[in-house]
Design an enzyme around this catalytic site. Structure first.
Site, PDB file in Angstrom:
ATOM      1  N   THR A 123       0.835  -1.208   0.000  1.00 10.92           N
ATOM      2  CA  THR A 123       0.000   0.000   0.000  1.00 10.92           C
ATOM      3  C   THR A 123       0.867   1.255   0.000  1.00 10.92           C
ATOM      4  O   THR A 123       0.398   2.313  -0.384  1.00 10.92           O
ATOM      5  CB  THR A 123      -0.902   0.022   1.251  1.00 10.92           C
ATOM      6  OG1 THR A 123      -0.085  -0.295   2.384  1.00 10.92           O
ATOM      7  CG2 THR A 123      -2.027  -0.986   1.146  1.00 10.92           C
ATOM      8  N   ASP A 124       2.139   1.142   0.450  1.00 13.95           N
ATOM      9  CA  ASP A 124       2.939   2.382   0.617  1.00 13.95           C
ATOM     10  C   ASP A 124       3.150   3.122  -0.701  1.00 13.95           C
ATOM     11  O   ASP A 124       2.976   4.324  -0.784  1.00 13.95           O
ATOM     12  CB  ASP A 124       4.255   2.130   1.370  1.00 13.95           C
ATOM     13  CG  ASP A 124       5.277   1.267   0.654  1.00 13.95           C
ATOM     14  OD1 ASP A 124       4.885   0.504  -0.260  1.00 13.95           O
ATOM     15  OD2 ASP A 124       6.472   1.326   1.009  1.00 13.95           O
TER      16      ASP A 124
ATOM     17  N   SER B 147      35.018  -5.249   1.958  1.00 10.82           N
ATOM     18  CA  SER B 147      35.316  -3.839   2.200  1.00 10.82           C
ATOM     19  C   SER B 147      35.185  -3.042   0.897  1.00 10.82           C
ATOM     20  O   SER B 147      35.016  -3.607  -0.190  1.00 10.82           O
ATOM     21  CB  SER B 147      36.716  -3.691   2.796  1.00 10.82           C
ATOM     22  OG  SER B 147      37.633  -4.294   1.936  1.00 10.82           O
TER      23      SER B 147
ATOM     24  N   GLY C 209      17.666  -9.451   3.355  1.00 10.77           N
ATOM     25  CA  GLY C 209      16.809 -10.006   2.297  1.00 10.77           C
ATOM     26  C   GLY C 209      15.679 -10.858   2.828  1.00 10.77           C
ATOM     27  O   GLY C 209      15.127 -11.675   2.098  1.00 10.77           O
TER      28      GLY C 209
ATOM     29  N   LEU D 117      12.717  -7.721   6.366  1.00  9.20           N
ATOM     30  CA  LEU D 117      12.666  -7.052   7.675  1.00  9.20           C
ATOM     31  C   LEU D 117      13.261  -5.644   7.612  1.00  9.20           C
ATOM     32  O   LEU D 117      13.659  -5.085   8.634  1.00  9.20           O
ATOM     33  CB  LEU D 117      13.409  -7.892   8.727  1.00  9.20           C
ATOM     34  CG  LEU D 117      12.813  -9.275   8.963  1.00  9.20           C
ATOM     35  CD1 LEU D 117      13.607 -10.044  10.006  1.00  9.20           C
ATOM     36  CD2 LEU D 117      11.350  -9.164   9.398  1.00  9.20           C
TER      37      LEU D 117
ATOM     38  N   SER E  89      16.072  -4.552   6.210  1.00  7.29           N
ATOM     39  CA  SER E  89      17.519  -4.453   6.457  1.00  7.29           C
ATOM     40  C   SER E  89      18.155  -3.351   5.604  1.00  7.29           C
ATOM     41  O   SER E  89      19.112  -2.697   6.041  1.00  7.29           O
ATOM     42  CB  SER E  89      18.211  -5.801   6.196  1.00  7.29           C
ATOM     43  OG  SER E  89      17.955  -6.233   4.883  1.00  7.29           O
TER      44      SER E  89
ATOM     45  N   GLU F 203      17.842   3.790  -2.144  1.00  7.04           N
ATOM     46  CA  GLU F 203      17.413   2.463  -2.591  1.00  7.04           C
ATOM     47  C   GLU F 203      16.870   2.515  -4.033  1.00  7.04           C
ATOM     48  O   GLU F 203      17.158   1.638  -4.846  1.00  7.04           O
ATOM     49  CB  GLU F 203      16.356   1.909  -1.624  1.00  7.04           C
ATOM     50  CG  GLU F 203      16.131   0.442  -1.856  1.00  7.04           C
ATOM     51  CD  GLU F 203      15.632  -0.302  -0.640  1.00  7.04           C
ATOM     52  OE1 GLU F 203      15.456   0.322   0.429  1.00  7.04           O
ATOM     53  OE2 GLU F 203      15.410  -1.516  -0.767  1.00  7.04           O
TER      54      GLU F 203
ATOM     55  N   ASP G 131       9.601   1.304   4.848  1.00  5.00           N
ATOM     56  CA  ASP G 131      10.711   0.828   5.678  1.00  5.00           C
ATOM     57  C   ASP G 131      11.490   1.977   6.318  1.00  5.00           C
ATOM     58  O   ASP G 131      11.677   1.984   7.538  1.00  5.00           O
ATOM     59  CB  ASP G 131      11.655  -0.076   4.864  1.00  5.00           C
ATOM     60  CG  ASP G 131      10.931  -1.257   4.246  1.00  5.00           C
ATOM     61  OD1 ASP G 131       9.741  -1.430   4.540  1.00  5.00           O
ATOM     62  OD2 ASP G 131      11.547  -1.985   3.470  1.00  5.00           O
TER      63      ASP G 131
ATOM     64  N   TYR H 281       8.254  -7.724  -7.493  1.00  5.80           N
ATOM     65  CA  TYR H 281       7.919  -6.479  -6.791  1.00  5.80           C
ATOM     66  C   TYR H 281       7.791  -5.320  -7.794  1.00  5.80           C
ATOM     67  O   TYR H 281       6.804  -4.586  -7.795  1.00  5.80           O
ATOM     68  CB  TYR H 281       8.985  -6.173  -5.733  1.00  5.80           C
ATOM     69  CG  TYR H 281       8.699  -4.928  -4.915  1.00  5.80           C
ATOM     70  CD1 TYR H 281       7.948  -5.014  -3.750  1.00  5.80           C
ATOM     71  CD2 TYR H 281       9.151  -3.674  -5.309  1.00  5.80           C
ATOM     72  CE1 TYR H 281       7.666  -3.881  -2.987  1.00  5.80           C
ATOM     73  CE2 TYR H 281       8.881  -2.544  -4.571  1.00  5.80           C
ATOM     74  CZ  TYR H 281       8.150  -2.658  -3.399  1.00  5.80           C
ATOM     75  OH  TYR H 281       7.864  -1.537  -2.663  1.00  5.80           O
TER      76      TYR H 281
HETATM   77  C1  GLA Z   1       9.060  -3.939   0.697  1.00  8.59           C
HETATM   78  C2  GLA Z   1       9.306  -2.478   0.341  1.00  8.59           C
HETATM   79  C3  GLA Z   1       8.283  -1.561   1.015  1.00  8.59           C
HETATM   80  C4  GLA Z   1       6.849  -2.057   0.803  1.00  8.59           C
HETATM   81  C5  GLA Z   1       6.748  -3.556   1.120  1.00  8.59           C
HETATM   82  C6  GLA Z   1       5.384  -4.128   0.791  1.00  8.59           C
HETATM   83  O1  GLA Z   1       9.340  -4.156   2.043  1.00  8.59           O
HETATM   84  O2  GLA Z   1      10.593  -2.095   0.748  1.00  8.59           O
HETATM   85  O3  GLA Z   1       8.425  -0.242   0.537  1.00  8.59           O
HETATM   86  O4  GLA Z   1       6.393  -1.776  -0.483  1.00  8.59           O
HETATM   87  O5  GLA Z   1       7.719  -4.302   0.414  1.00  8.59           O
HETATM   88  O6  GLA Z   1       4.417  -3.611   1.645  1.00  8.59           O
END
Ligand code: GLA
Length: 349
Positions: free
Chosen positions: A23-24, A61, A110, A113, A115, A150, A162, A212
């Site tokens: 949804t973001d 490094s 990956g 979470l 990261s 990113e 995130d 994605y």
């Molecule tokens: C990943 C992306 C987020 C978001 C989620 C799905 O974590 O980094 O921006 O789109 O997927 O909700």
């Protein structure tokens, strides 16, 4: 200590998203919280303009010049994050000294979470402090900067979920994020004897070049077909007017926004049974309408049900990674699962 030896350390947590997935980037609603585990960056002033970096866990490094305009050409993987943060801070007018950076952490990479956001946020806080400009950017500007790193340096089209979560988390609170207004509203997440746990599907999928990006493209196509700026403006009925798979993608986004609102209300009422049902409904929508589940994720959902979960769903970007499951007071957590609860935001140590 001589100025050239000055060292600062920053920590940024990972994040769990209770509900509000995909949804973001549709200007919708999400309900994440920062977790205990994260990434630590120690920065030592070194004179000159060279940035030397060591990724301790990976035994790798990198070295580049902060004054160089195009360090992105040689950076891939974790290196692109460091080069990107340095490049974006310079572009924002921060004067960075030469530095030695040491990266370590206890957050699975990956695994969905956050990261990547944790790495960028910890790098930002450490470098800003070292530059003597800790307040040069507020938390929203920092979140946007991390997202730019990113998107533009690493090539992953992720949204603001995130970075906003890792930069705004509070112990005991989830964050109701409205991606249209960028409001961040703390929502008490007092689990009592209930527990939220992550269960690993064992499958890792890089976001770059994966489904994605394809899902983001489909949402953008749906917007064009509906003549709206973002899917936040779409209505449930719009889904019926679109060809497959766009209609189903819209159905997920519209219904998921509704589930975020219902989850906020259920938490306020202390109704965790209902929260469990909303997690299940979110998963069904992610699996059937957004199509981001995999056989390994489905097997993990089944495992959570067999262990007595009150609800569970595919978590993060999907296509593998972790399952988030809710367990009631009398149900032991299954072997190999990790309990998670809301912790503090990115900070200097
Ligand atoms: C990943 C992306 C987020 C978001 C989620 C799905 O974590 O980094 O921006 O789109 O997927 O909700």
């Amino acid at each position: 200590m001589p100025a050239a030896e000055r060292a600062v350390t920053a920590f940024a947590p990972g994040r769990v998203n209770l509900i509000g997935e995909h949804t973001d980037y549709n200007d919708g609603l999400c309900l994440p919280f920062a977790i205990e585990r994260g990434v630590t960056v120690t920065a030592t002033a070194a004179g000159g303009t060279a940035i030397e970096v060591r990724a301790r866990d990976l035994g790798e490094s990198d070295r580049f010049d902060a004054a160089d305009d195009a360090p992105r050409d040689q950076g891939a993987g974790w290196r692109a994050f460091v080069r990107g943060v340095v490049g974006e801070l310079c572009r924002a007018g921060v004067e960075l000294p030469g530095a030695r950076l040491e990266i370590s952490g206890d957050l699975a990479r990956g695994a969905g979470l956050g990261s990547s956001a944790a790495l960028s946020a910890a790098l930002c806080l450490a470098l800003l402090e070292l530059a003597g400009s800790p307040d040069a950017l507020d938390r929203l500007a920092l979140a946007r900067l991390c997202a730019r790193v990113e998107n533009e340096w690493v090539g992953v089209p992720s949204g603001l979920l995130d970075p906003l979560a890792v930069l705004s988390g509070e112990p005991g609170q989830a964050l109701a994020l409205d991606m249209r207004t960028l409001d961040v509203e703390p929502v008490a997440l007092e689990l009592g004897e209930w527990r939220l746990a992550l269960m690993d599907s064992g499958e890792r999928r890089e976001l770059a070049g994966s489904g994605y990006a394809q899902r983001r493209g489909e949402c953008a196509r749906a917007c064009r077909a509906l003549d709206v700026e973002c899917l936040r403006e779409a209505q449930f009925g719009d889904a019926e007017t679109l060809p497959a798979p766009l209609g189903a993608r819209v159905r997920h986004v519209v219904s998921e926004n509704g589930r975020v609102e219902q989850t906020v209300r259920s938490l306020a009422a202390g109704d965790f049974g209902r929260v469990g049902s909303l997690l299940d409904a979110s998963h069904a929508s992610l699996r059937d309408d957004f199509e981001v589940s995999t056989p390994a994720v489905e097997a993990t959902i089944e495992r959570s049900r067999a262990a007595g979960a009150a609800g569970a769903r595919s978590h993060g970007g999907g296509f593998g990674g972790q399952v988030l499951a809710l367990f009631g007071p009398d149900t032991p957590l299954p072997d190999g699962s990790t309990a998670v609860s809301p912790a503090a935001a990115a900070r200097l140590l």
